[in-house]
Write an enzyme that holds these catalytic residues in place. Sequence first.
Site, short mmCIF file in Angstrom:
data_model
loop_
_atom_site.label_atom_id
_atom_site.label_comp_id
_atom_site.label_asym_id
_atom_site.label_seq_id
_atom_site.Cartn_x
_atom_site.Cartn_y
_atom_site.Cartn_z
CB CYS A 1 51.76 -38.21 62.39
SG CYS A 1 51.31 -38.07 64.11
NE ARG B 1 51.72 -34.85 56.54
CZ ARG B 1 50.77 -35.27 55.71
NH1 ARG B 1 50.87 -34.98 54.44
NH2 ARG B 1 49.75 -35.96 56.13
CD1 TRP C 1 51.34 -31.58 65.49
CD2 TRP C 1 49.32 -32.49 65.73
NE1 TRP C 1 50.45 -30.57 65.73
CE2 TRP C 1 49.20 -31.08 65.88
CE3 TRP C 1 48.17 -33.26 65.84
CZ2 TRP C 1 47.99 -30.45 66.13
CZ3 TRP C 1 46.97 -32.62 66.09
CH2 TRP C 1 46.88 -31.24 66.25
CG ASN D 1 51.21 -40.78 60.08
OD1 ASN D 1 52.13 -40.66 60.89
ND2 ASN D 1 51.29 -40.35 58.84
N GLY D 2 47.81 -41.69 62.91
CA GLY D 2 46.43 -42.05 63.23
C GLY D 2 46.28 -42.36 64.70
CD GLU E 1 40.06 -18.21 54.61
OE1 GLU E 1 39.41 -18.92 55.38
OE2 GLU E 1 41.24 -18.46 54.28
CE LYS F 1 44.30 -18.55 56.23
NZ LYS F 1 43.21 -19.25 55.62
CD GLU G 1 45.21 -20.72 59.64
OE1 GLU G 1 44.79 -20.42 58.52
OE2 GLU G 1 45.38 -21.90 60.00
CG HIS H 1 20.62 -8.44 65.76
ND1 HIS H 1 19.36 -8.05 66.14
CD2 HIS H 1 20.63 -8.34 64.40
CE1 HIS H 1 18.63 -7.77 65.07
NE2 HIS H 1 19.39 -7.92 64.00
CE LYS I 1 48.42 -26.77 53.61
NZ LYS I 1 47.67 -25.50 53.61
C1 AGP Z 1 43.37 -23.00 56.81
O1 AGP Z 1 44.18 -21.88 56.88
C2 AGP Z 1 43.48 -23.92 57.90
N1 AGP Z 1 44.79 -24.26 58.21
C3 AGP Z 1 42.43 -24.98 58.03
O2 AGP Z 1 41.26 -24.34 58.42
C4 AGP Z 1 42.11 -25.90 56.82
O3 AGP Z 1 41.51 -25.16 55.81
C5 AGP Z 1 41.20 -27.04 57.30
O4 AGP Z 1 41.89 -27.82 58.23
C6 AGP Z 1 40.71 -27.90 56.17
O5 AGP Z 1 41.76 -28.52 55.49
P1 AGP Z 1 41.56 -29.20 54.07
O6 AGP Z 1 41.18 -28.12 53.12
O7 AGP Z 1 42.88 -29.82 53.76
O8 AGP Z 1 40.46 -30.20 54.21
#
Ligand code: AGP
Length: 717
Positions: free
Chosen positions: A2, A33, A88, A115-116, A586, A590, A593, A609, A712
Site C-alpha cells: 500500500c 511498490r 494492496w 497502510n498496515g 538468489e 529471481k 518471482e 542426497h 516492492k
Molecule cells: C527480491 O527480489 C524480493 N522482491 C524480496 O525477496 C526482497 O528482497 C525482500 O522482500 C526483502 O526486502 P528488503 O530488502 O526491502 O527488506
Amino acid sequence: MCGIFGYCNYLVERSRGEIIDTLVDGLQRLEYRGYDSTGIAIDGDEADSTFIYKQIGKVSALKEEITKQNPNRDVTFVSHCGIAHTRWATHGQPEQVNCHPQRSDPEDQFVVVHNGIITNFRELKTLLINKGYKFESDTDTECIAKLYLHLYNTNLQNGHDLDFHELTKLVLLELEGSYGLLCKSCHYPNEVIATRKGSPLLIGVKSEKKLKVDFVDVEFPEENAGQPEIPLKSNNKSFGLGPKKAREFEAGSQNANLLPIAANEFNLRHSQSRAFLSEDGSPTPVEFFVSSDAASVVKHTKKVLFLEDDDLAHIYDGELHIHRSRREVGASMTRSIQTLEMELAQIMKGPYDHFMQKEIYEQPESTFNTMRGRIDYENNKVILGGLKAWLPVIRRARRLIMIACGTSYHSCLATRAIFEELSDIPVSVELASDFLDRKCPVFRDDVCVFVSQSGETADTMLALNYCLERGALTVGIVNSVGSSISRVTHCGVHINAGPEIGVASTKAYTSQYIALVMFALSLSDDRVSKIDRRIEIIQGLKLIPGQIKQVLKLEPRIKKLCATELKDQKSLLLLGRGYQFAAALEGALKIKEISYMHSEGVLAGELKHGVLALVDENLPIIAFGTRDSLFPKVVSSIEQVTARKGHPIIICNENDEVWAQKSKSIDLQTLEVPQTVDCLQGLINIIPLQLMSYWLAVNKGIDVDFPRNLAKSVTVE
Ligand code: AGP
C-alpha cells in the site's frame, strides 16, 4: 505494498484539476511498490462535502474513473487538503468498495487512507455495529473512519468540540496493530492528520520563503494533563481505559463516564510552529506533500521530515504540528527537516523498457557508488563512517547475527564465510520471520546486523525491535535513507545503490554484498595475520564495476538461450557450492518471482542426497563452475549430472581449460565471466541470472516490474 499520498496547499491557489493531477501523479510514483486498487478524496462542491473516487486496477483506471465522474476541474481552492492511496489487499478482495479512502458514513464526514493492519478491527467493528454503524467494506480501515465519527459525535454531544488532533488521539488509543494513516474531514476543513506506527510516513514542505528553522517542535500534553476519556468499550478489553474505568463503563451509560475533557486533555502546550513563522507574523503560502515514500515527494520538494512511530502530525493553517501523547525521557523534542539527496531522474526509466532492466544495467555505477569515498585502494584501507566508532564494540561481540528476508537474506549468506574468516567471530544468518517464530535467544553481547533494501520490511523491523528489547547492538545495512531500519538501528551503512523500483531486487543485492564485505574488512583492519587477504579483496573490489560491465555483454547470448532452450520449461535447477550457494538461491528467487517458472537453488554437495532423482535429459540445469578452492568438488557434482544425461549450462571463468576440454566430450554449454577473488565471485556470477530471469519474464509477456502477488516493500507480516 500500500502507498499513501496527501497534498495540502495553503494560500497557494490551485484548481481542482491541478489538485487531482497532483494526487494522481503522487500515486503513479508509488506504483512500483505493487498495488491492486487506488483512490483519492478531495473537497466537493458544497462547503461540507467530499468527493471520493476509487477504482480497482492501475492508477490509469482511476484517472479514467475520475474523467467519467466529470468533476468541475476549474473550481479553485486557496487552501485545500486531499488524500490518496494505492491499496494492496489484505482484508477484503480488490473491489471498489474495499478501495481507500474509506469513509465514516454516506455523508463522508471522515475519510481515511491507511497502510498496515488494524489487528483488533473485528472487535472494533462489532462494537460500532452494536452502536448502529453500518459497514460497507471488508476492510479493517473502515473501522478507523467510523471510530472517528463516533468519537466526534459523542464528544460533541457532551459539549466537547475537539480539535482534530485531540480527536485523533482518542481514535489511536483504540487501535491495535500497525498504521500509517491520513484522515480528512468536513468538520475540519483544509486540515489533515498524518500519523504512523510501524508504517513509514514523511512530509515534504515547499514554500517560497525559507523556513525559519529546519526543524519542527514536538508538542506534548502538560505533565499534569489527565488522560482523555474514551467513550467506547469492547467486550473484554479496556480499549485504553484502566480496568476500573472499564468496569465503570460497563456499569454506566457512556455519558456518565465522560470526564470534563476541557480540564485535562485541552491543557496542551499550543504554540505556533517555529519553522513556519514569517518575519512579520503574516501567514506564509506553503504546500505539504505527505507520503509513505520519498519517490512521490521528490518531484515537488527535497525538504522532508520523517515522522517517527506514534507521531501525530496535524497540518492546518499552513503549519505542521507534531504531537505525541506523552513526553518520553530522552526522546527528541524536535523532528528535523532534512534535504533528500534523491533526484527525480534517478527514479525514472530512461531508455530502458523496465526499471528492472535499468537497474541491472546500473550495477557498474551502483557498485562503484557503494564503495565511493569508503575505500582507499592505494593504502588498502576501508573506512565506513557509520560504523567506525562502533568497531571496537563489534569486535568484542560473542557472535554476529545477520537477519533479513529474500534477496537481502541471500546477500548475508553470500558474505557469511568472509565475515567468519576475517573476524573470527561466529556468524549466524537468519530469515527474519523464522528468527521471530523461534524466539531466538539474543544477548547483550550479540551484534545483530539487519540488511534491507527498503528499510521498511515488517519481518526485519520486528526482528530489529526484538533484538533492541534484548539489549543487543544493532547495525543496519540499508538502501533507503531515512527508512525505519536506518533510523532505529544503533549504527550502520547506507549501501548507496540509488532508488530501486523494480520489485525484483538486483542492484541492491550487489551493493548489499559489497557493503557487507566492506564491513568484514573494517572489522579485521587491526589483524596483522589478515593483511594479505585484505589487500587481495580490496584490490578485487576495485575491479568489480568494470567486470560487471563486461558480464552485461553476455545479454544477447542469454536472451537467445531464454528464447530457445529455456523457453516453455517448467522448472530449472541451479547448482552452487561454497560462495556460489547464495548465487544459486538468489538466481532461483529471481527466476521464480518474475518469470513464474519454478526454480530451485541447490547446494551442489547435496545433489546425491535427493535432488539427483530429478535429473534427466529434459531438466534444465545451470551450475556455477567458477574457480575457487571447491572447484574440484563442483566439477565432480556436474559430472554426476552429465552422467545422468543432464546437459548443464556452466557459468565459468573465461578461458577455463577444464570446461573447454569437457565441452568437447560432454553435452554442456558455458557462459564465461571474468575471474575475481573467491569471496567476490558471487557478485559477478549473479549478473547472468538476473538477465536470464528478466528475459524469461519478458518473453512470457509478464509485467516485469510488477509481478503478480508481489510488492516492492513488504510492510506487513
Ligand atoms: C527480491 O527480489 C524480493 N522482491 C524480496 O525477496 C526482497 O528482497 C525482500 O522482500 C526483502 O526486502 P528488503 O530488502 O526491502 O527488506
